[in-house]
Design an enzyme around this catalytic site. Structure first.
Site, PDB file in Angstrom:
ATOM      1  N   GLU A  57       0.817  -1.200   0.000  1.00  0.00           N
ATOM      2  CA  GLU A  57       0.000   0.000   0.000  1.00  0.00           C
ATOM      3  C   GLU A  57       0.861   1.265   0.000  1.00  0.00           C
ATOM      4  O   GLU A  57       0.493   2.275  -0.616  1.00  0.00           O
ATOM      5  CB  GLU A  57      -0.909   0.021   1.226  1.00  0.00           C
ATOM      6  CG  GLU A  57      -1.858  -1.170   1.324  1.00  0.00           C
ATOM      7  CD  GLU A  57      -1.322  -2.292   2.179  1.00  0.00           C
ATOM      8  OE1 GLU A  57      -2.086  -2.828   2.991  1.00  0.00           O
ATOM      9  OE2 GLU A  57      -0.120  -2.629   2.032  1.00  0.00           O
ATOM     10  N   LEU A 303      11.778 -39.168   1.802  1.00  0.00           N
ATOM     11  CA  LEU A 303      10.576 -38.851   1.039  1.00  0.00           C
ATOM     12  C   LEU A 303       9.418 -39.757   1.460  1.00  0.00           C
ATOM     13  O   LEU A 303       8.271 -39.305   1.598  1.00  0.00           O
ATOM     14  CB  LEU A 303      10.847 -39.001  -0.457  1.00  0.00           C
ATOM     15  CG  LEU A 303      11.762 -37.940  -1.084  1.00  0.00           C
ATOM     16  CD1 LEU A 303      12.190 -38.376  -2.482  1.00  0.00           C
ATOM     17  CD2 LEU A 303      11.062 -36.593  -1.154  1.00  0.00           C
TER      18      LEU A 303
END
Length: 373
Positions: A57, A303
Protein backbone atom coordinates in the site's frame (compact mmCIF):
# COMPACT_ATOMS: atom_id res chain seq x y z
CA UNK A 1 -15.56 4.90 -15.01
CA UNK A 2 -17.58 3.88 -11.98
CA UNK A 3 -15.07 3.01 -9.23
CA UNK A 4 -17.42 0.26 -8.04
CA UNK A 5 -17.12 -1.60 -11.34
CA UNK A 6 -14.44 -3.94 -12.60
CA UNK A 7 -12.93 -4.36 -9.14
CA UNK A 8 -12.17 -8.04 -9.76
CA UNK A 9 -9.99 -7.11 -12.72
CA UNK A 10 -8.00 -4.72 -10.56
CA UNK A 11 -7.76 -7.29 -7.78
CA UNK A 12 -6.36 -9.84 -10.23
CA UNK A 13 -3.81 -7.23 -11.27
CA UNK A 14 -2.91 -6.66 -7.62
CA UNK A 15 -2.50 -10.43 -7.11
CA UNK A 16 -0.12 -10.58 -10.08
CA UNK A 17 1.89 -7.75 -8.52
CA UNK A 18 1.95 -9.56 -5.17
CA UNK A 19 3.45 -12.68 -6.73
CA UNK A 20 6.54 -10.69 -7.70
CA UNK A 21 7.58 -10.81 -4.04
CA UNK A 22 7.76 -14.62 -3.94
CA UNK A 23 10.91 -15.73 -2.18
CA UNK A 24 11.86 -12.20 -1.09
CA UNK A 25 9.24 -11.35 1.54
CA UNK A 26 8.80 -14.51 3.62
CA UNK A 27 7.88 -15.01 6.44
CA UNK A 28 5.69 -12.03 5.54
CA UNK A 29 2.86 -12.61 3.05
CA UNK A 30 3.02 -11.58 -0.58
CA UNK A 31 0.85 -8.49 -1.03
CA UNK A 32 -0.01 -6.30 -4.01
CA UNK A 33 -2.01 -3.08 -4.19
CA UNK A 34 -3.41 -0.70 -6.78
CA UNK A 35 -4.91 2.75 -6.31
CA UNK A 36 -7.78 4.04 -8.44
CA UNK A 37 -8.71 7.71 -8.53
CA UNK A 38 -12.27 8.93 -7.96
CA UNK A 39 -13.09 8.20 -11.60
CA UNK A 40 -11.78 4.63 -11.39
CA UNK A 41 -8.53 5.20 -13.29
CA UNK A 42 -5.32 3.45 -12.21
CA UNK A 43 -3.03 6.02 -10.59
CA UNK A 44 -0.69 3.90 -8.47
CA UNK A 45 0.47 0.34 -7.91
CA UNK A 46 2.99 -1.53 -5.78
CA UNK A 47 3.89 -4.75 -4.04
CA UNK A 48 5.75 -5.86 -0.95
CA UNK A 49 9.23 -6.25 -2.38
CA UNK A 50 11.37 -7.54 0.48
CA UNK A 51 11.09 -8.58 4.11
CA UNK A 52 11.45 -5.56 6.36
CA UNK A 53 10.73 -3.13 3.51
CA UNK A 54 7.67 -0.96 2.83
CA UNK A 55 4.37 -2.73 2.27
CA UNK A 56 2.43 -2.76 -0.99
CA UNK A 57 0.00 0.00 0.00
CA UNK A 58 2.85 2.39 0.78
CA UNK A 59 4.37 2.00 -2.70
CA UNK A 60 0.99 2.28 -4.44
CA UNK A 61 -0.12 5.36 -2.48
CA UNK A 62 3.23 7.08 -2.94
CA UNK A 63 2.89 6.60 -6.71
CA UNK A 64 -0.67 7.94 -6.64
CA UNK A 65 0.02 10.98 -4.48
CA UNK A 66 -2.87 13.47 -4.38
CA UNK A 67 -4.69 11.51 -7.07
CA UNK A 68 -5.64 8.94 -4.41
CA UNK A 69 -7.92 11.46 -2.68
CA UNK A 70 -11.52 10.30 -2.95
CA UNK A 71 -10.39 7.11 -4.68
CA UNK A 72 -10.12 3.37 -3.99
CA UNK A 73 -7.30 1.22 -2.65
CA UNK A 74 -7.48 -2.37 -3.94
CA UNK A 75 -5.21 -4.65 -1.90
CA UNK A 76 -4.77 -8.42 -1.71
CA UNK A 77 -4.65 -8.55 2.11
CA UNK A 78 -6.23 -6.55 4.92
CA UNK A 79 -4.01 -3.49 5.61
CA UNK A 80 -1.94 -3.86 8.76
CA UNK A 81 -2.78 -1.69 11.75
CA UNK A 82 0.26 -2.23 13.96
CA UNK A 83 3.85 -1.09 14.18
CA UNK A 84 6.27 -3.80 13.10
CA UNK A 85 9.35 -3.27 10.97
CA UNK A 86 7.30 -0.57 9.21
CA UNK A 87 4.48 1.80 10.26
CA UNK A 88 0.82 0.72 10.01
CA UNK A 89 -0.52 0.70 6.44
CA UNK A 90 -3.85 1.93 7.76
CA UNK A 91 -2.14 5.23 8.61
CA UNK A 92 -0.97 5.61 5.02
CA UNK A 93 -4.46 4.84 3.71
CA UNK A 94 -6.07 7.44 5.99
CA UNK A 95 -3.50 10.11 5.11
CA UNK A 96 -4.09 9.52 1.40
CA UNK A 97 -7.69 10.67 1.50
CA UNK A 98 -8.95 7.51 -0.23
CA UNK A 99 -12.59 6.81 0.56
CA UNK A 100 -12.82 3.12 -0.23
CA UNK A 101 -10.70 0.02 0.46
CA UNK A 102 -11.26 -3.33 -1.23
CA UNK A 103 -9.30 -6.23 0.32
CA UNK A 104 -9.19 -9.77 -0.98
CA UNK A 105 -9.01 -11.40 2.45
CA UNK A 106 -8.56 -10.67 6.15
CA UNK A 107 -5.08 -11.05 7.61
CA UNK A 108 -5.05 -13.81 10.29
CA UNK A 109 -1.84 -12.44 11.82
CA UNK A 110 -2.83 -11.94 15.50
CA UNK A 111 -1.81 -8.27 15.61
CA UNK A 112 -4.09 -7.54 12.64
CA UNK A 113 -6.92 -10.14 12.50
CA UNK A 114 -9.70 -7.74 11.53
CA UNK A 115 -8.23 -4.75 13.35
CA UNK A 116 -7.22 -3.03 10.13
CA UNK A 117 -10.72 -3.33 8.68
CA UNK A 118 -12.31 -2.07 11.90
CA UNK A 119 -9.98 0.92 12.13
CA UNK A 120 -10.72 1.99 8.56
CA UNK A 121 -14.46 1.52 8.95
CA UNK A 122 -14.47 3.45 12.21
CA UNK A 123 -12.75 6.28 10.32
CA UNK A 124 -15.66 6.37 7.86
CA UNK A 125 -14.15 4.50 4.91
CA UNK A 126 -16.17 2.07 2.81
CA UNK A 127 -14.40 -1.29 3.26
CA UNK A 128 -15.14 -4.47 1.29
CA UNK A 129 -13.43 -7.78 2.08
CA UNK A 130 -13.62 -11.00 0.07
CA UNK A 131 -13.04 -10.05 -3.58
CA UNK A 132 -11.04 -12.89 -5.22
CA UNK A 133 -10.47 -14.34 -1.76
CA UNK A 134 -9.85 -17.92 -2.94
CA UNK A 135 -7.07 -16.74 -5.27
CA UNK A 136 -5.54 -14.60 -2.53
CA UNK A 137 -5.52 -17.52 -0.10
CA UNK A 138 -3.95 -19.79 -2.67
CA UNK A 139 -1.19 -17.24 -3.31
CA UNK A 140 -0.29 -17.14 0.38
CA UNK A 141 -0.87 -20.78 1.37
CA UNK A 142 2.59 -21.10 2.98
CA UNK A 143 2.05 -17.96 5.08
CA UNK A 144 -1.39 -19.18 6.16
CA UNK A 145 -0.11 -22.64 7.03
CA UNK A 146 2.75 -21.29 9.14
CA UNK A 147 0.34 -19.05 11.07
CA UNK A 148 -2.31 -21.73 11.43
CA UNK A 149 -0.20 -24.79 12.27
CA UNK A 150 3.28 -23.58 13.21
CA UNK A 151 4.71 -25.69 10.37
CA UNK A 152 6.24 -24.57 7.07
CA UNK A 153 4.82 -25.43 3.66
CA UNK A 154 6.53 -28.62 2.46
CA UNK A 155 7.63 -29.17 -1.14
CA UNK A 156 8.69 -32.69 -2.15
CA UNK A 157 10.89 -33.04 -5.22
CA UNK A 158 12.50 -35.89 -7.10
CA UNK A 159 13.71 -36.79 -10.57
CA UNK A 160 13.21 -40.27 -11.97
CA UNK A 161 13.48 -42.28 -15.14
CA UNK A 162 10.50 -43.43 -17.16
CA UNK A 163 10.62 -46.75 -15.31
CA UNK A 164 10.56 -45.01 -11.94
CA UNK A 165 14.22 -45.22 -10.90
CA UNK A 166 16.43 -42.62 -9.20
CA UNK A 167 19.69 -44.48 -9.77
CA UNK A 168 21.10 -47.47 -11.62
CA UNK A 169 21.84 -50.80 -9.91
CA UNK A 170 25.35 -49.48 -9.14
CA UNK A 171 23.98 -46.32 -7.52
CA UNK A 172 24.91 -43.94 -10.37
CA UNK A 173 22.43 -41.07 -10.63
CA UNK A 174 24.14 -38.21 -12.52
CA UNK A 175 22.26 -37.05 -14.36
CA UNK A 176 18.71 -38.34 -14.63
CA UNK A 177 17.07 -35.07 -15.62
CA UNK A 178 18.23 -32.56 -18.20
CA UNK A 179 19.59 -29.03 -17.84
CA UNK A 180 16.16 -27.36 -18.04
CA UNK A 181 14.81 -29.49 -15.20
CA UNK A 182 17.87 -28.91 -13.05
CA UNK A 183 17.50 -25.17 -13.63
CA UNK A 184 13.92 -25.36 -12.31
CA UNK A 185 15.18 -27.11 -9.18
CA UNK A 186 17.79 -24.42 -8.61
CA UNK A 187 15.09 -21.75 -9.00
CA UNK A 188 13.01 -23.54 -6.39
CA UNK A 189 15.97 -23.82 -4.01
CA UNK A 190 16.50 -20.09 -4.40
CA UNK A 191 13.11 -19.19 -2.93
CA UNK A 192 12.78 -21.65 -0.01
CA UNK A 193 14.09 -21.40 3.53
CA UNK A 194 15.55 -24.91 3.73
CA UNK A 195 16.61 -27.80 1.50
CA UNK A 196 16.26 -31.09 3.38
CA UNK A 197 17.99 -34.42 2.69
CA UNK A 198 18.69 -37.62 4.58
CA UNK A 199 21.97 -39.20 5.59
CA UNK A 200 21.98 -41.54 2.59
CA UNK A 201 21.87 -38.67 0.12
CA UNK A 202 24.80 -36.94 1.81
CA UNK A 203 26.81 -40.17 1.77
CA UNK A 204 25.97 -41.23 -1.80
CA UNK A 205 25.86 -37.89 -3.64
CA UNK A 206 27.92 -35.44 -1.53
CA UNK A 207 25.56 -32.61 -2.56
CA UNK A 208 26.14 -28.90 -2.05
CA UNK A 209 22.38 -28.10 -2.01
CA UNK A 210 22.78 -24.46 -3.03
CA UNK A 211 20.89 -22.51 -5.67
CA UNK A 212 22.98 -21.80 -8.76
CA UNK A 213 22.57 -19.02 -9.71
CA UNK A 214 21.54 -17.62 -6.35
CA UNK A 215 17.90 -16.71 -5.83
CA UNK A 216 16.24 -14.18 -3.50
CA UNK A 217 16.77 -16.46 -0.47
CA UNK A 218 19.70 -18.48 0.84
CA UNK A 219 18.29 -21.79 2.03
CA UNK A 220 19.67 -23.55 5.07
CA UNK A 221 20.97 -27.02 4.15
CA UNK A 222 19.23 -29.50 6.48
CA UNK A 223 20.30 -33.10 7.08
CA UNK A 224 18.17 -35.65 8.92
CA UNK A 225 20.18 -38.48 10.50
CA UNK A 226 18.63 -40.26 13.48
CA UNK A 227 21.80 -42.29 14.01
CA UNK A 228 24.05 -39.23 14.04
CA UNK A 229 26.26 -40.83 11.41
CA UNK A 230 27.52 -38.59 8.60
CA UNK A 231 30.68 -38.52 6.48
CA UNK A 232 33.66 -36.82 8.07
CA UNK A 233 34.45 -35.02 4.86
CA UNK A 234 31.83 -33.64 2.46
CA UNK A 235 30.76 -30.41 0.77
CA UNK A 236 28.09 -29.57 3.34
CA UNK A 237 30.51 -29.75 6.25
CA UNK A 238 33.23 -27.92 4.35
CA UNK A 239 30.93 -24.97 3.60
CA UNK A 240 28.94 -24.83 6.87
CA UNK A 241 30.57 -21.57 7.97
CA UNK A 242 29.58 -19.89 4.71
CA UNK A 243 26.03 -21.21 4.22
CA UNK A 244 23.97 -22.53 7.16
CA UNK A 245 23.88 -26.27 7.81
CA UNK A 246 21.38 -27.70 10.28
CA UNK A 247 21.56 -31.35 11.34
CA UNK A 248 18.71 -33.12 13.12
CA UNK A 249 19.54 -36.28 15.01
CA UNK A 250 18.03 -38.46 17.74
CA UNK A 251 18.44 -36.99 21.21
CA UNK A 252 21.56 -38.53 22.72
CA UNK A 253 23.43 -38.80 19.44
CA UNK A 254 24.52 -35.15 19.30
CA UNK A 255 28.03 -36.03 20.50
CA UNK A 256 28.63 -38.01 17.32
CA UNK A 257 28.39 -34.75 15.39
CA UNK A 258 30.75 -32.61 17.46
CA UNK A 259 33.11 -32.39 14.48
CA UNK A 260 30.31 -30.99 12.35
CA UNK A 261 29.42 -28.55 15.13
CA UNK A 262 33.01 -27.44 15.32
CA UNK A 263 32.99 -26.74 11.59
CA UNK A 264 29.95 -24.46 11.89
CA UNK A 265 26.90 -26.73 11.63
CA UNK A 266 24.03 -26.44 14.10
CA UNK A 267 23.14 -29.77 15.72
CA UNK A 268 19.64 -30.34 17.09
CA UNK A 269 18.58 -33.44 19.01
CA UNK A 270 14.96 -34.52 18.74
CA UNK A 271 12.98 -37.41 20.27
CA UNK A 272 13.08 -40.45 17.99
CA UNK A 273 11.22 -43.74 17.69
CA UNK A 274 12.24 -47.11 16.27
CA UNK A 275 11.37 -45.76 12.82
CA UNK A 276 13.61 -42.72 13.18
CA UNK A 277 12.91 -39.02 13.47
CA UNK A 278 9.38 -37.81 12.93
CA UNK A 279 8.96 -35.41 10.01
CA UNK A 280 6.51 -33.48 12.18
CA UNK A 281 9.14 -32.95 14.88
CA UNK A 282 11.55 -31.61 12.28
CA UNK A 283 8.86 -29.34 10.80
CA UNK A 284 7.84 -28.09 14.24
CA UNK A 285 11.39 -26.94 14.92
CA UNK A 286 11.68 -25.34 11.50
CA UNK A 287 8.40 -23.55 12.18
CA UNK A 288 9.81 -21.98 15.35
CA UNK A 289 12.48 -20.47 13.09
CA UNK A 290 9.68 -18.96 10.97
CA UNK A 291 10.71 -20.99 7.94
CA UNK A 292 7.83 -20.62 5.49
CA UNK A 293 8.76 -22.96 2.60
CA UNK A 294 11.01 -26.03 2.81
CA UNK A 295 12.10 -28.37 0.03
CA UNK A 296 12.63 -32.10 0.69
CA UNK A 297 14.94 -33.53 -1.97
CA UNK A 298 15.51 -37.08 -0.74
CA UNK A 299 16.45 -39.80 -0.47
CA UNK A 300 13.80 -42.42 -0.79
CA UNK A 301 13.54 -43.10 2.95
CA UNK A 302 13.03 -39.46 3.87
CA UNK A 303 10.58 -38.85 1.04
CA UNK A 304 8.68 -41.97 2.10
CA UNK A 305 8.53 -40.81 5.72
CA UNK A 306 6.98 -37.49 4.65
CA UNK A 307 4.52 -39.30 2.39
CA UNK A 308 3.54 -41.83 5.07
CA UNK A 309 2.80 -39.02 7.53
CA UNK A 310 0.97 -36.93 4.92
CA UNK A 311 3.38 -34.15 5.82
CA UNK A 312 3.88 -32.77 2.30
CA UNK A 313 1.86 -30.03 0.62
CA UNK A 314 3.29 -29.61 -2.87
CA UNK A 315 5.01 -32.00 -5.27
CA UNK A 316 7.58 -31.41 -8.02
CA UNK A 317 8.44 -34.51 -10.07
CA UNK A 318 10.70 -34.62 -13.12
CA UNK A 319 10.37 -37.66 -15.38
CA UNK A 320 13.18 -38.27 -17.87
CA UNK A 321 12.64 -40.31 -21.08
CA UNK A 322 15.19 -42.89 -19.94
CA UNK A 323 14.97 -46.55 -18.95
CA UNK A 324 17.57 -48.18 -16.69
CA UNK A 325 15.82 -51.35 -15.45
CA UNK A 326 17.21 -53.51 -12.69
CA UNK A 327 15.48 -55.21 -9.77
CA UNK A 328 17.83 -53.50 -7.31
CA UNK A 329 17.71 -50.03 -8.87
CA UNK A 330 16.31 -47.52 -6.40
CA UNK A 331 12.82 -46.03 -6.58
CA UNK A 332 12.21 -42.44 -5.47
CA UNK A 333 9.86 -42.98 -2.52
CA UNK A 334 10.32 -45.55 0.22
CA UNK A 335 8.60 -45.79 3.57
CA UNK A 336 5.67 -47.99 4.51
CA UNK A 337 3.38 -47.00 1.66
CA UNK A 338 -0.30 -47.94 1.33
CA UNK A 339 -1.84 -51.39 1.18
CA UNK A 340 -4.65 -50.69 -1.25
CA UNK A 341 -4.65 -48.70 -4.48
CA UNK A 342 -7.77 -46.88 -3.30
CA UNK A 343 -5.63 -45.39 -0.52
CA UNK A 344 -3.00 -44.00 -2.89
CA UNK A 345 -2.44 -40.26 -2.70
CA UNK A 346 -3.83 -38.60 -5.82
CA UNK A 347 -2.48 -35.12 -6.43
CA UNK A 348 -4.87 -32.20 -6.76
CA UNK A 349 -4.48 -29.56 -9.45
CA UNK A 350 -1.77 -31.69 -11.07
CA UNK A 351 -0.36 -30.33 -14.32
CA UNK A 352 2.27 -31.71 -16.68
CA UNK A 353 4.50 -29.59 -18.87
CA UNK A 354 7.60 -30.14 -20.99
CA UNK A 355 10.94 -29.40 -19.36
CA UNK A 356 13.44 -29.84 -22.15
CA UNK A 357 13.17 -33.53 -23.00
CA UNK A 358 11.73 -34.29 -19.55
CA UNK A 359 8.19 -33.93 -18.23
CA UNK A 360 7.61 -31.78 -15.14
CA UNK A 361 4.66 -32.82 -12.98
CA UNK A 362 3.45 -30.31 -10.40
CA UNK A 363 0.56 -30.79 -7.97
CA UNK A 364 -0.69 -30.54 -4.42
CA UNK A 365 -1.67 -32.93 -1.67
CA UNK A 366 -5.48 -33.09 -1.47
CA UNK A 367 -6.73 -30.78 1.26
CA UNK A 368 -3.29 -29.32 1.97
CA UNK A 369 -4.02 -26.33 -0.21
CA UNK A 370 -6.70 -25.04 2.12
CA UNK A 371 -5.41 -26.55 5.38
CA UNK A 372 -4.93 -23.25 7.21
CA UNK A 373 -8.07 -21.42 6.09
Amino acid sequence: MNPNSDVERWMNHALALAARGRGAVEPNPMVGAVVLDAAGNLVGEGWHQKFGGPHAEVFALAAAGERARGGTVVVTLEPCCHWGKTPPCTDAVLRSGARRVVAAMPDPFPRVAGGGVKLLRDAGLDVTVGVCEADARKLNEPYLKLLGTGRPWVHLKWAMTLDGKIATRTGDSKWISGEESRAKVHELRGRVDAVIVGRGTVTADDPLLTARPAGPRIAARVVVTASGELPEGCQLRATARDIPVLVYTAAGNESKLEGWRGDGAEIVGLPASDTGLSPDAVLADLGTRRFTNVLVEGGAGLLGAFLDMKAADEYHVFVAPKLVGGDTSLSPVGGRGVGQMRDALELAECVAEPSGRDVYLHGFAPGAVRSAT
